[in-house]
Structure formats: structure tokens, C-alpha cells
Design a protein around this motif. Structure first.
Motif, PDB file in Angstrom:
ATOM      1  N   ALA A 130      -2.118  21.670   0.293  1.00 50.11           N
ATOM      2  CA  ALA A 130      -3.560  21.636   0.040  1.00 50.11           C
ATOM      3  C   ALA A 130      -3.892  22.449  -1.206  1.00 50.11           C
ATOM      4  CB  ALA A 130      -4.312  22.226   1.236  1.00 50.11           C
ATOM      5  N   THR A 131      -4.707  21.838  -2.077  1.00 50.15           N
ATOM      6  CA  THR A 131      -5.144  22.548  -3.283  1.00 50.15           C
ATOM      7  C   THR A 131      -6.651  22.730  -3.216  1.00 50.15           C
ATOM      8  OG1 THR A 131      -3.402  21.539  -4.587  1.00 50.15           O
ATOM      9  CG2 THR A 131      -5.247  22.473  -5.819  1.00 50.15           C
ATOM     10  N   GLY A 132      -7.113  23.924  -3.498  1.00 48.17           N
ATOM     11  CA  GLY A 132      -8.552  24.167  -3.477  1.00 48.17           C
ATOM     12  C   GLY A 132      -8.847  25.647  -3.575  1.00 48.17           C
ATOM     13  N   THR A 133     -10.109  25.980  -3.422  1.00 50.69           N
ATOM     14  CA  THR A 133     -10.540  27.367  -3.537  1.00 50.69           C
ATOM     15  C   THR A 133     -10.448  28.052  -2.174  1.00 50.69           C
ATOM     16  OG1 THR A 133     -12.057  26.690  -5.253  1.00 50.69           O
ATOM     17  CG2 THR A 133     -12.430  28.852  -4.298  1.00 50.69           C
ATOM     18  N   VAL A 134      -9.802  29.192  -2.183  1.00 54.91           N
ATOM     19  CA  VAL A 134      -9.642  29.931  -0.931  1.00 54.91           C
ATOM     20  C   VAL A 134     -10.773  30.944  -0.805  1.00 54.91           C
ATOM     21  CG1 VAL A 134      -8.156  31.546   0.332  1.00 54.91           C
ATOM     22  CG2 VAL A 134      -7.133  29.656  -0.982  1.00 54.91           C
ATOM     23  N   GLU A 135     -11.473  30.915   0.305  1.00 57.21           N
ATOM     24  CA  GLU A 135     -12.495  31.930   0.531  1.00 57.21           C
ATOM     25  C   GLU A 135     -12.285  32.510   1.911  1.00 57.21           C
ATOM     26  OE1 GLU A 135     -15.798  29.101   1.279  1.00 57.21           O
ATOM     27  OE2 GLU A 135     -15.936  29.152  -0.932  1.00 57.21           O
ATOM     28  N   ARG A 136     -12.912  33.638   2.128  1.00 59.62           N
ATOM     29  CA  ARG A 136     -12.787  34.238   3.454  1.00 59.62           C
ATOM     30  C   ARG A 136     -14.143  34.242   4.110  1.00 59.62           C
ATOM     31  NH1 ARG A 136      -8.698  35.414   0.350  1.00 59.62           N
ATOM     32  NH2 ARG A 136      -6.676  35.328   1.334  1.00 59.62           N
ATOM     33  N   TYR A 137     -14.173  33.670   5.304  1.00 56.55           N
ATOM     34  CA  TYR A 137     -15.432  33.527   6.011  1.00 56.55           C
ATOM     35  C   TYR A 137     -15.230  34.061   7.409  1.00 56.55           C
ATOM     36  CZ  TYR A 137     -19.426  31.213   8.195  1.00 56.55           C
ATOM     37  OH  TYR A 137     -20.564  30.944   8.901  1.00 56.55           O
TER      38      TYR A 137
END
Ligand code: ADP
Ligand code: MG
Length: 704
Positions: A130-137
Motif C-alpha cells: 500500500a502506498t499513501g500518506t501515513v497518519e496517526r488517528y
């Protein structure tokens, strides 16, 4: 064995070549590149400019990096094994496939699609890339709508072509692929060239050779690789410092005038001044005096916090110059400040037989005509004004000294235009934004600096508090009590960016609300208040008929009402730190304790929080300026955004101050030992100036 010819630092032709030399660049593409790179025309867009187009981010496509190693907000390609799905709980809520890298979990989050689709795309137990922006929620890593998702055999899928990919700012008609191709082609034309650096210095600092620095910039091997930009930042700083050093060297040795005057004239001025000068005022006056007497031109920056008493120093300079038979021009940033300087200087100098005139856009015929004539034939000793001073119609019989107040409001161009009216004139720049050393260097070169570090006696510390706008009512109640005790207050209204009409509307509304409560004791002042009205209002505030002055930021600079003790700044979160400090400096000028209330709209963002904390913590203008530099960057602090002078591409003054100091030292050494840049290194440095387009310095070198 034949020795390889050593690369020549004089071979910058490949860098200076226009981009249309690259295969695949025709007229249309060259025009797009010119636009992207901020150049004037296609012909003026060089391969060097293309190479300087640094990526603003990188995408890390290395496979198998741990989830926990990806910074929040960064893009990455991760290989995950799907362990479970989380169903949609609310109608518009997301569905998720939870994957693991063996150590941590990450949620692939979708607001579209159903369970069947998810099972097809990311089956439980299967591996995906998976390619994309990693965020923490809520403590968990997630990727919302990955850019790409593919099934792979297992955790060790094939590595992609480039592991770390630079991301560039693009423009219409130039795709990422095309731009990368052109940059690679540009890198290929680049041969090793010898360096303009001092060898020992470059070795000590570990600078990469130029072609390697460009290669590293465009083919990063890590998320963060400071090595490439460090060398390029140094080049940029060295070019700017060398240019400043050359211009300054020429300016200094350009013959100034060794002025002489009768000391009695200076004593006469001292007799007019009703207070004792502070030690740092006396020192600054002595330094100005020595500069005026020397045959070099004065280039002096007078730094002093608001209220430190800079005007007096200027008055001494003007009196010395007048006594030597020449004229002084004092340039102020606004009408109000010009008028105030005019009043101060009139009071001090007219009893000594000097003529002081005011010249602003608001001075109309025939007074204007008379002033112009009197400047031309030398009857005016001191003229105080605004931008009106550098118009072509203004000429001086003998301009000896230019004083510029609040420098950061003027562009360097304007300052030069005024200096040109007296080719041998001395220059005193006064600034109330206590510019940190770093900025003095980068903006002015090593100008001489006088600092007013002491405040005049009897000044009180200002107590500063931050109050949420929700408590406006309580603030007004307390204001009422203070007014009853005889205090005077400024009420500064919000700054609405680039919209004077809205500023004024807000101020007018606040004025109406306060007037309802306090009646005629409330005055209003803004950028469109007519001159006569302004003068009436300022006069009334001074003599106490008006006790609350509602104003937009027009009172920011220079206004002096010593017995005003309260300043309320509404929407303080919208102001910059230096601006808040300047505004606050309107109070604390007398014996009575002063207060500053910063009214803010909650919730505050992180930068605004820090600004207000700094304001509460300190009254020290130098510390505030340093913090401001860190928070906002140099462009805004100096106001260069408006005046259009370019800031740096690679260097960042807040972070690279050590590098700047090295560049400044190096530049000074070069000018001291090789003033005309004739040595081999000097010749190479000329190329650096050419690449960085330091045209003014290059011209000065040519004209000797
Ligand atoms: P700024 O540095 O902000 O331009 P000003 O020159 O406007 O400051 O001075 C602020 C006020 O302080 C003026 O009212 C001025 O007359 C007064 N002042 C200046 N020097 C002294 C001093 N040495 N002692 C007392 N008051 C002073
Ligand atoms: Mg001032």
C-alpha cells in the motif's frame, strides 16, 4: 600514467546554458519551465535554475520499512499482511482493513466500497503493498484511501525502481515524469568543476563537490539528507555575503566627506534637551559623530527597542551636519511618524536657527512648492518626510545625511534612490525591530551597528496578559475602572489581511460599542482618517480629552504619548510577534505601571500560542526578534515579501546562522585580501556571483 586534468572552476558554461539546450525542450516547454522556476523568460532560464529546483518532499518507496519508522504525515509504501476487517458502524463511516508489519498495525481506511469489495482488494490473510500518506488517528496508524494498493506474494516483493523518490512542485503541462527526465538530463551535462570554496574550509565542513551536491539533491537516498543542501546553502550565503562585502567595500572607499563643525553647535543642542542622555545614546552619538568626521561614508544601523530614544541620536546627527553646512533628510514610514519626527526636530533645532520642513504626500501647494525651492537652494537644513522624499522633483542643494527610520518598511531600492540624491551622503538607518545579528548580516552586510540597550530612566516594565475574547465584557469593566483612575488606553483592532476596508469596519464597530459605554472620551483613528482629523484626535488623546483611542495598526510605529498606560490588542493571534511588541511599546513610556492585554480568539494554533507565551514572558525586543525569526522566517520579519527582494532557496536563516557566519567571515577575508577578485580563487568566485546573479556586485567589480 597520465594525470587527469584538474577540473576548472571557470567552466560554468554548462550551468549558464539555457534550458532549451536540453533534448526535448522546445519553446513551449522552455516557457513552462521559466514559469515554474520563476524566471523572467525562457531565454533567461538556465540549466542551473532547473538544477536548483529542489524537491520539497520525498516519497519513501522502500519496501518493508516498519510502520513505526514513517513520520506522521509522510508518504510511504508499506508491505502488510491483512489480519482483519472492521465493518462500517455508522452509515457514512469508514470500513477498514487492518494490516500488520509484524510489529505494529495500520488501518487501510475507506469511506467508499463495501465488505465484498474490501475482501477482494485486501483479503484477510493476504499480503498487500500500500502506498499513501501515513497518519496517526487515536493512537493508531492509518492510511486513508491509499494512492495504490496491490496484492503481493509475501513480505519480500520486488523492490521498486527507485526506493526514495523526490517530489517536485509542478506546473500545468509539466508532469512529474517529464520534469524528472529533464533534471536527469541536466545532471548529465554537468561535469565536475573546480570549486570556488576555500579548500581547507570545504574540507572542514565536509562540503560535497557541486555536481555531487546536485546529484544528491535530486537522487536522495534517505528521507533527510542535509549534505546536499548544506553545500548549496553555503554557496547561496557566500554569494550574498560576498556581494554585500564588495558593494560595501566600494561604498566605503567611495570618497565621503570629512565633515567639520563648531562644537558649540552641539553644546547648544544639548542645552535644548530637557533630560540627561542615557549612556548608550551618548555612545551612539559619539559613533555617529566619528563617522561624519571620517572621510569614509557612514553606513550605520542604529538599533533600539521602541521608546529607547533613537530620535535624539538623529537630531544630533542632523545638527552636526547642519553646522558643517549640509542638509539632512529624515525618511519615516508613515505620515503620522513623519509628523511626529517633524515636531520633535522642530522643537529641538529651530531655536538653534535651523529650518526644518515637512514633505509628505499630504503637503499641498503652495507649501510644497516653497519647500522644494528651499531644499534646492539650501535654505532648508532638515526635511522630514515619507516616500514623497524620493520623487524626482525633490533635489537638494547639498544633501549630507540620510536618516531612515523603521528600515524594514522600505525596500533597499528606495533607500538607494534617496542616497543617490546626495552621492557622498552618509546613511543612518534606525530600526525599532531589533534585528538579530543574523539578519543584519544577511540583509545589510556588515554595516556598523550602534545599539541603544538602555531605556531612558523612569520606564516601567509592562505587565502582559492574554485573555480570551469571550471575556471581553470583563475587560471593558476593568478598563472603565482604570479610566476612572485617570489612565489612558489604546484599543488596537484586528488586522484583516490585505483588506483595509474590513480593518476599518472592525475598528468602526468597536469604536461605536465603546463610545456607547464611555461617550465622547473614545476616539477613532485609521488609515483613511483625514490628516486634519488625525491631528485633532492625536492632540485630544495627548491632552486627555480623549482617553480611549481605538485604532487600526496605524499607531504601530513611532507614536509617542508618554502617559498612555493600557493597550488592548484585539485578535492578538492575528499579529506577528514583532508587530505585537511594537504595539506594546506604545505604553510603558512614563512613570505609571503599564499593562498590555492580548485578546485572542480561542482555540489558538501552535504558533499563536507560542507567540503569546513569548509576549508574556519577556519585554526584551532582541529576544522577541530572535523568536520571531524562528517562528516566521526572515522574509516576513524584514518585510521583504512586500519589497520583493528574494529570500534564499536553500538557506534558512533561522537554522543556518552558523553557516551564515562562516560565509560572512570568508567573504570579508576575500575582500580584504583580493579586493578585485583577481586571484585564481577570486576568479572562480566571480562565477559564483554570476550564477547567483549578484549583478550589482559584478558591476561594482567592473567599474573598479
Ligand atoms: P524610539 O527609539 O522609539 O524612536 P523616541 O526617540 O521616540 O524612541 O523616544 C521616546 C520618548 O523618550 C520620547 O518622548 C523622548 O523624548 C524620550 N526620551 C528619549 N531619550 C530620553 C532620555 N535619555 N531620558 C528621558 N526621556 C528620553
Ligand atoms: Mg521612533
Amino acid at each position: 600514467m597520465s594525470e587527469a586534468p584538474s577540473p576548472s572552476a571557470l567552466d560554468i558554461a554548462p550551468l549558464m546554458a539555457p534550458v532549451n539546450r536540453l533534448a526535448g525542450v522546445g519553446a513551449a516547454r522552455a516557457a513552462r519551465l521559466a514559469h515554474l522556476l520563476g524566471r523572467e523568460s525562457a531565454a533567461d532560464t538556465r540549466i542551473f535554475d532547473l538544477l536548483c529546483h529542489a524537491p520539497h518532499a520525498v516519497v519513501d518507496r522502500r519496501i518493508g520499512i516498519p510502520i513505526d519508522d514513517v513520520p506522521d504525515g509522510a508518504a510511504a509504501t508499506l508491505t502488510l499482511q491483512i489480519v482483519r476487517h472492521e465493518k462500517r458502524v455508522q452509515k457514512r463511516g469508514p470500513i477498514r482493513a487492518i494490516g500488520t508489519d509484524g510489529a505494529s498495525e495500520l488501518a487501510l481506511t475507506y469511506f467508499r466500497g463495501g465488505s465484498d469489495w474490501l475482501q477482494g482488494a485486501a483479503p484477510i490473510g493476504g499480503f498487500v503493498r500500500a502506498t499513501g500518506t501515513v497518519e496517526r488517528y487515536k493512537g493508531r496508524a492509518q492510511m486513508v484511501h491509499p494512492e495504490a494498493l496491490e496484492s503481493v506474494e509475501g513480505p519480500d516483493g520486488a523492490a521498486p525502481e527507485t526506493a526514495i523518490e523526490p517530489v517536485y512542485k509542478l506546473t500545468d503541462g509539466l508532469t512529474r515524469g517529464v520534469l524528472r527526465g529533464l533534471i536527469d538530463a541536466a545532471l548529465e551535462t554537468l561535469k565536475p568543476i573546480g570549486d570556488w570554496h576555500d579548500g581547507a574550509l570545504a574540507a572542514r565542513e565536509g562540503f560535497l563537490p557541486l555536481h555531487e551536491a546536485f546529484a544528491a539533491l535530486h537522487h536522495p537516498t534517505a528521507r533527510d539528507d542535509p549534505a546536499a543542501t548544506r553545500r548549496l546553502a553555503f554557496d547561496e550565503l557566500l554569494a550574498s555575503q560576498l556581494a554585500l562585502a564588495i558593494v560595501r567595500d566600494r561604498d566605503r572607499t567611495a570618497r565621503g566627506i570629512a565633515r567639520t563643525w563648531d562644537e558649540a553647535a552641539v553644546d547648544a543642542l544639548s542645552a535644548e534637551i530637557p533630560f540627561a542622555l542615557t549612556g548608550s545614546q551618548r555612545l551612539a552619538i559619539a559613533e555617529v559623530s566619528a563617522d561624519l568626521q571620517s572621510e569614509h561614508r557612514m553606513l550605520r544601523l542604529l538599533q533600539g527597542d521602541v521608546g529607547a530614544g533613537k530620535t535624539i541620536v538623529a537630531a544630533y546627527g542632523a545638527q552636526m551636519v547642519a553646522a558643517s553646512g549640509a542638509q539632512t533628510a529624515v525618511m519615516a514610514p508613515t505620515d503620522i511618524v513623519a509628523r511626529q519626527h517633524f515636531e520633535t526636530l522642530t522643537k529641538l533645532l529651530t531655536p538653534l536657527g535651523r529650518r526644518v520642513d515637512l514633505l509628505t504626500g499630504r503637503i499641498t501647494e503652495p507649501a510644497r512648492e516653497e519647500t522644494l525651492a528651499a531644499l534646492g537652494d539650501g535654505r532648508v537644513d532638515v526635511v522630514v518626510g515619507t516616500h514623497a522624499l524620493f520623487q524626482n522633483t525633490v533635489s537638494f542643494a547639498n544633501l549630507g545625511l540620510v536618516v531612515v527610520d523603521e528600515q524594514h518598511r522600505f525596500g533597499v531600492q528606495q533607500r538607494m534612490a534617496l542616497s543617490a540624491k546626495g552621492p557622498q551622503s552618509d546613511l543612518l538607518v534606525m530600526t525599532a525591530t531589533p534585528i538579530p545579528r543574523t539578519l543584519v548580516l544577511s540583509q545589510f552586510g556588515d554595516m556598523d551597528v550602534s545599539r541603544l540597550t538602555e531605556k531612558p530612566p523612569g520606564r516601567t516594565e509592562i505587565e502582559t496578559r492574554a485573555v480570551p475574547l469571550g471575556q471581553l465584557g470583563a475587560v471593558v469593566d476593568r478598563l472603565e475602572m482604570a479610566l476612572e483612575r485617570g489612565d489612558k488606553a489604546y484599543w488596537i483592532c484586528p488586522l484583516v489581511e490585505e483588506n483595509e476596508t474590513l480593518d476599518i469596519a472592525a475598528a468602526t464597530e468597536r469604536h461605536a460599542a465603546l463610545a456607547k459605554r464611555f461617550g465622547g472620551a473614545v476616539g477613532l483613528l485609521h488609515g483613511r482618517t483625514p490628516t486634519a482629523e488625525r491631528e485633532r484626535i492625536m492632540g485630544a488623546f495627548r491632552d486627555g480629552t480623549i482617553t480611549v483611542l481605538v485604532a487600526t495598526t496605524v499607531v504601530e510605529v513611532g507614536v509617542d504619548v508618554p502617559d498612555a498606560t493600557i493597550i488592548v490588542i484585539e485578535h492578538a493571534e492575528r499579529f506577528g510577534l514583532s508587530q505585537l511588541h511594537q504595539l506594546r511599546g506604545r505604553v510603558g513610556r512614563g512613570e505609571r505601571a503599564s499593562r498590555c492585554l492580548l485578546l485572542y480568539k480561542a482555540p489558538l494554533g501552535p504558533i499563536a500560542t507560542e507567540r503569546l507565551a513569548t509576549m508574556r514572558a519577556t519585554n526584551d525586543g532582541f529576544r522577541i526578534a530572535e523568536d520571531d525569526l524562528k517562528l516566521r522566517g526572515e522574509g516576513e520579519l524584514l518585510g521583504t515579501r512586500q519589497s520583493g527582494s528574494a529570500t534564499f532557496r536553500f538557506a534558512n536563516l533561522a537554522e543556518d546562522s552558523a553557516l551564515l557566519a562562516i560565509a560572512a567571515d570568508d567573504a570579508r577575508r576575500v575582500v580584504a585580501t583580493d579586493r578585485d577578485l583577481k586571484s585564481p580563487r577570486g576568479k572562480a568566485l566571480r562565477n559564483l556571483l554570476t550564477l547567483y546573479e549578484r549583478r550589482r556586485a559584478i558591476e561594482r567589480l567592473r567599474s573598479g
